[in-house]
Design an enzyme around this catalytic site. Sequence first.
Site, PDB file in Angstrom:
ATOM      1  N   CYS A 139       1.047  -1.220   0.042  1.00  0.00           N
ATOM      2  CA  CYS A 139      -0.283  -0.188  -0.504  1.00  0.00           C
ATOM      3  C   CYS A 139       0.549   1.290  -0.150  1.00  0.00           C
ATOM      4  O   CYS A 139       0.961   2.010   1.511  1.00  0.00           O
ATOM      5  CB  CYS A 139      -0.695   0.450   1.098  1.00  0.00           C
ATOM      6  SG  CYS A 139      -2.028   1.324   1.091  1.00  0.00           S
ATOM      7  N   CYS A 142      -0.438   4.390   2.371  1.00  0.00           N
ATOM      8  CA  CYS A 142      -0.286   3.846   4.037  1.00  0.00           C
ATOM      9  C   CYS A 142       0.570   4.483   4.063  1.00  0.00           C
ATOM     10  O   CYS A 142       1.509   5.075   5.287  1.00  0.00           O
ATOM     11  CB  CYS A 142      -0.504   2.784   3.705  1.00  0.00           C
ATOM     12  SG  CYS A 142      -2.132   2.173   3.723  1.00  0.00           S
ATOM     13  N   ASP A 143       1.869   4.176   2.736  1.00  0.00           N
ATOM     14  CA  ASP A 143       3.798   3.447   3.936  1.00  0.00           C
ATOM     15  C   ASP A 143       4.349   4.373   3.001  1.00  0.00           C
ATOM     16  O   ASP A 143       5.529   4.171   3.301  1.00  0.00           O
ATOM     17  CB  ASP A 143       3.823   2.345   3.428  1.00  0.00           C
ATOM     18  CG  ASP A 143       3.175   1.124   4.133  1.00  0.00           C
ATOM     19  OD1 ASP A 143       2.421   2.006   5.432  1.00  0.00           O
ATOM     20  OD2 ASP A 143       2.697  -0.058   4.605  1.00  0.00           O
TER      21      ASP A 143
END
Length: 320
Positions: A139, A142-143
């Site tokens: 992701c 997200c990261d």
Amino acid sequence: MHKVVIIGSGPAGLTAAIYTARADLQPIVFEGGFIPTGELMTPGGQLMITTEVENFPGFPEGVTGPELVERCRKQAQRFGSHHREEAVEDVDFSGFPLKLRVGDEWIETATVIIATGASARWLGIPSEQAYMNRGVSACATCDGAFFRDKEVMVVGGGDSAMEEANFLTRFCSKVTLIHRRDAFRASKIMVERALANPKIDVEWNCAIDEILGDGRTVTGVRLKSTVDGSLRERAAQGVFLAIGHSPNTQIFKGHIDLHPNGYVKLYGLTGTSAPGVLAAGDVADSRYRQAISAAGMGCMAALDAEKLIETYESEGKLSH
Ligand code: NAP
């Protein structure tokens, strides 16, 4: 007994919730949550890990995935849809009413709409597991911010890989796409955008043989040529997987017919092999897999559930 229970809260589940709530069927939506194995069924589904959605009609400026989910949820709740942030863990579709287990509670319902979607696929090599969240991610949204000024790899050749690679160039000094063939399957516009980005380069015809690290974090990858099997190493601080998805149908195995690839087998447009059980969205669609097509299927499943309930009411199985 409930009239409609919807499992899943992506565009399919939430559209089904909007329609069934407006029809005054008071749907219950199990949005997802942790199950005893510790696995998370993500509320909101894949849109929650998508950056910009540019192709959902009605949003000429684009909309973020999480905002689209939130708007759909609010729209459903406005008409009386009831949402629970929990995952359904077991089902019994052997008779009427249908039964669903959530924790220790068994819930009875006349109809079920399965909209559990699909989840990111992993390479399945031990080093991937060892460095999960320590340099390995599925992701970018997200990261990505953890990889500022770092060099990363993105594995895959579909739209997700292009989108993730482009997004990561906001933070990373360099992004390398790793693809097992010599042509991408992604749409032309996404490929053009990625190839035009000066921070993105491509390693064609190779796969990740091993993710390398120092025990704490990722330091590189060993690549294996898909043409001649030769091996070589490249330095990288992050590896992002974008190699497609698997349908979330584990709890339905043995309860409804599934295709060999795990997707729900449909009879008609939204019916499954179990009476009263309908399916919509990515869980039953390995071909289109778009937010808008999932929403369309959610609408169809809701209208089909409404018809079924009318039949059950006229048969006296269900009170008005
Ligand atoms: P996808 O289209 O199935 O692509 C998966 C990619 O991963 C393929 O290039 C595949 O290679 C590769 N792959 C699969 N297994 C692999 C493995 N074990 N090792 C190495 N490579 C592997 O999946 P997706 O990119 O997630 O897209 C899914 C759907 O969502 C598509 O319909 C797409 O259009 C849509 N989507 C749309 C947008 C957008 O429009 N903004 C963004 C993201 C996704 P091969 O090509 O060799 O099979």
